[in-house]
Design an enzyme around this catalytic site. Sequence first.
Site: not given
Ligand code: 13P
Length: 250
Positions: A10-11, A95, A97, A173, A213, A234-235
């Site tokens: 997920n960018w 998601h 967010e 994150g 993470s 994510g990251g």
């Molecule tokens: P991180 O891997 O940066 O913690 O993000 C996870 C995420 O929200 C993937 O959708």
Amino acid sequence: MARTPLIAGNWKMHLSPAEGAALVTALVPAAAATTAEVLVCPTFIGLAAAANAAAGSRIQVGAQNCYWEPQGAFTGEISAALLKAAGLSHVLLGHSERRQYFGETDQTVNQRLVAALEVGLVPVLCIGETLAEREAGRLQEVLRQQVTGALAGLDAARLATLVVAYEPVWAIGTGVVATTAQAQEAHAFVRSLLVDQLGAAAAAAVRILYGGSVKPDNAAELMAQADIDGALVGGASLKADSFAAIIAAV
Ligand code: 13P
């Protein structure tokens, strides 16, 4: 039941179209070397470039959200039908967010999910509790509400392609990954909710991804758990070397 693992990136709101295309190109060998499915989810503006770069490879491309109406006067929105027409395969839905910053509710997630299924996009339903909810002992209640709310009115036949991503909000994150025991326990509970909703056979076929993470050094242990069928990253999905290492960890 053998489930094909899915490793998804997920960018979020990162990478230009050119940067995304370059990242996809760099990931082609890693995707070719695994039996897992590999998915990247760029920004809307980066979808076409990523899809072009992925053409002919084992990398699939999906969006991070969709609107439920097929078309119309909905300024700034993108429908599931438009995503499908652009050649995409998957869409992330709900998601945390989106829930936290953009007013997403279980009901709007359900509407988006119905729209995605209607056009044949694979929905990746994201769920997960906040730290306050976990500490208040409300983990199961929150997951039950999110799963039953998102899947309301849908049966096993319609949900044959469903993917769920369990992403504890406190692990997103933050660098704080759920322990493998915490993750497996939550995944097993989510699968029990799916059994209630879909029946045992259909629930056994649903991929449940872990997100929060995920890094090259924790991916293998997480994915070795019985009910963890891949990762939503994510990251660490924004760099070819770290995402390739996670793909290789399956
Ligand atoms: P991180 O891997 O940066 O913690 O993000 C996870 C995420 O929200 C993937 O959708």
